[in-house]
Design a protein around this motif. Structure first.
Motif, PDB file in Angstrom:
ATOM      1  N   GLY A  22      31.165  56.585  17.079  1.00  0.00           N
ATOM      2  CA  GLY A  22      30.526  56.167  18.322  1.00  0.00           C
ATOM      3  C   GLY A  22      31.427  55.288  19.167  1.00  0.00           C
ATOM      4  N   PHE A  23      32.179  54.409  18.526  1.00  0.00           N
ATOM      5  CA  PHE A  23      33.124  53.574  19.260  1.00  0.00           C
ATOM      6  C   PHE A  23      34.216  54.418  19.909  1.00  0.00           C
ATOM      7  N   GLY A  24      34.748  55.393  19.159  1.00  0.00           N
ATOM      8  CA  GLY A  24      35.777  56.265  19.723  1.00  0.00           C
ATOM      9  C   GLY A  24      35.266  57.057  20.901  1.00  0.00           C
ATOM     10  N   ALA A  25      34.037  57.571  20.811  1.00  0.00           N
ATOM     11  CA  ALA A  25      33.467  58.311  21.934  1.00  0.00           C
ATOM     12  C   ALA A  25      33.225  57.399  23.129  1.00  0.00           C
ATOM     13  N   ALA A  26      32.750  56.179  22.870  1.00  0.00           N
ATOM     14  CA  ALA A  26      32.492  55.245  23.965  1.00  0.00           C
ATOM     15  C   ALA A  26      33.782  54.872  24.695  1.00  0.00           C
ATOM     16  N   VAL A  27      34.841  54.647  23.950  1.00  0.00           N
ATOM     17  CA  VAL A  27      36.128  54.323  24.575  1.00  0.00           C
ATOM     18  C   VAL A  27      36.602  55.479  25.449  1.00  0.00           C
ATOM     19  N   ALA A  68      31.237  48.993   9.855  1.00  0.00           N
ATOM     20  CA  ALA A  68      30.179  49.415  10.769  1.00  0.00           C
ATOM     21  C   ALA A  68      29.804  48.295  11.727  1.00  0.00           C
ATOM     22  N   ALA A  69      29.738  47.066  11.220  1.00  0.00           N
ATOM     23  CA  ALA A  69      29.396  45.933  12.091  1.00  0.00           C
ATOM     24  C   ALA A  69      30.450  45.719  13.168  1.00  0.00           C
ATOM     25  N   ALA A  71      29.907  46.328  17.269  1.00  0.00           N
ATOM     26  CA  ALA A  71      30.245  45.330  18.282  1.00  0.00           C
ATOM     27  C   ALA A  71      31.145  45.929  19.358  1.00  0.00           C
ATOM     28  N   GLY A  72      32.073  46.791  18.932  1.00  0.00           N
ATOM     29  CA  GLY A  72      32.918  47.474  19.905  1.00  0.00           C
ATOM     30  C   GLY A  72      32.130  48.388  20.818  1.00  0.00           C
ATOM     31  N   ILE A  73      31.118  49.070  20.276  1.00  0.00           N
ATOM     32  CA  ILE A  73      30.260  49.924  21.112  1.00  0.00           C
ATOM     33  C   ILE A  73      29.521  49.087  22.151  1.00  0.00           C
ATOM     34  N   SER A  74      29.015  47.939  21.723  1.00  0.00           N
ATOM     35  CA  SER A  74      28.331  47.048  22.664  1.00  0.00           C
ATOM     36  C   SER A  74      29.276  46.585  23.770  1.00  0.00           C
TER      37      SER A  74
END
Length: 383
Positions: free
Chosen positions: A150-155, A205-206, A210-213
């Protein structure tokens, strides 16, 4: 004396005769009890159960061609269009419009195939993780794979086009990187204990959540933020043949490797010491299984977004049907997982004209079903 002896003989003869008379009755009663005992029903073999699962899967695939906004295609017509495309030399009457062929070949076939493979990947990786960690509550996102993807997709959405293939590539790379980071954090004196690996996954995961947020905070609220939110809820909208180019090979190879090592995975569920005593290198086997399960999960999440409950509920359902043997559990999980996700995708297309995220109906169905499954289970988790 004679009278006493005679009386004793008479009483003995009476006892003998009464015992002889009662003996056949006792034997007869035993025969009646044995004949009255219920006859055990023959158990259905795994081959029959697996064949039934395949038939249900094929039926759902055929029904999926008739579901969608475009209603002019039925199952028979979809079969004819597919056969004419794959085998052009067959004498098939061309009684369909070009739009019908375009919908079947370019939209519905890729969506059906990706649903089958993503569902199979999530359920089989969940079964593998549960066997490796010997924990019935383990799911494919235990090592932070979903959060990292999810973080990779958000970036990629924030710094690129939300509809670019870079989104899937970035999600896959970050998912693999998250698992590698969890492995590095969990390594203690050359070994990786299960508890340390799970705790490392929680930490990873935590951090990625936080990166997704942070990416949501930086995203454009009119276009990028809705794209991130929609991707995190999971969807098969916009799937084309290009998405299957690397998705199908990775999932297929990983699934084959899991099947080849399934009998060794049975030994691993008994504990590392038991596996070592039988000549199995537990650490190497554990690494192979986790790598295959991670590759399948990362590929599935990069294509369909974050989808929960399939990797947790479906392995338990398959275990109830096929048993704890992983050589039977993994193929049954693949069939049931793919069929379930395809059914959910069909349901979202029926109840909503827009693309309803997959995580909503899956959670609404999976959570109550899992609760009922827990209440009806009397013997605990089958190991």
């Amino acid at each position: 004396m004679k009278t006493l002896k005679t009386a004793a003989q008479e009483s003995q003869s009476e006892n003998t005769s009464s015992a002889s008379e009662s003996a056949p009755k006792t034997r007869g009663a035993r025969v009646d009890e044995s004949s009255a005992s219920p006859v055990k029903k023959p158990r259905v073999g795994f081959a029959v159960k697996f064949a039934i699962g395949l038939v249900v899967m094929v039926a759902v695939v055929l029904a999926s061609f008739m579901i969608g906004r475009y209603q002019n295609v039925d199952a028979i017509q979809a079969i004819k269009i597919t056969l004419s495309q794959v085998f052009p030399f067959l004498p098939i009457e061309h009684d369909w419009a070009e739009l019908d062929a375009s919908v079947v070949l370019s939209i519905r076939w890729p969506r059906i195939i990706i649903a089958l493979f993503v569902g199979a990947a999530l359920s089989c990786s969940g079964a593998a993780y549960q066997g490796v960690f010997r924990n019935p509550l383990v799911s494919p996102d235990i090592l932070g794979i979903s959060a990292a993807a999810g973080f990779g997709a958000a970036v990629a959405i924030v710094f690129s086009n939300p509809y670019s293939p870079i989104v899937q590539i970035s999600a896959f790379v970050c998912a693999i990187g998250g698992v590698v980071l969890a492995y590095l954090l969990a390594r203690v004196k050359g070994s990786i204990p299960n508890v340390m690996l799970i705790l490392a996954g929680v930490v990873v995961a935590a951090v990625f959540n936080a990166g997704i947020s942070m990416m949501k905070y930086l995203a454009d609220p009119e276009e990028q933020l809705p794209a991130i939110t929609f991707w995190l809820m999971g969807s098969l909208t916009g799937i084309r043949w290009e998405n299957l180019a690397y998705c199908v090979p990775i999932i297929s190879v990983s699934l084959i490797v899991l099947l080849l090592f399934s009998w060794r995975l049975n030994l691993l569920t008994m504990g590392d010491d038991e596996a070592k005593s039988m000549g199995i290198k537990a650490s190497r086997l554990k690494t192979i299984v986790i790598v295959c399960a991670t590759a399948m999960t990362a590929t599935a999440v990069s294509q369909a977004g974050t989808i929960g409950w399939i990797g947790l509920v479906i392995p338990h359902m398959a275990r109830m049907i096929a048993g704890p043997d992983h050589s039977k559990l993994i193929p049954m999980s693949a069939v049931m997982g793919g069929t379930f996700l395809l059914l959910i995708d069909d349901l979202t297309r029926v109840i909503s004209e827009t693309a309803l995220p997959l995580s909503i109906p899956i959670a609404l169905i999976g959570a109550p079903f899992f609760a009922i499954l827990l209440r009806r289970t009397k013997q605990g988790w089958v190991e």
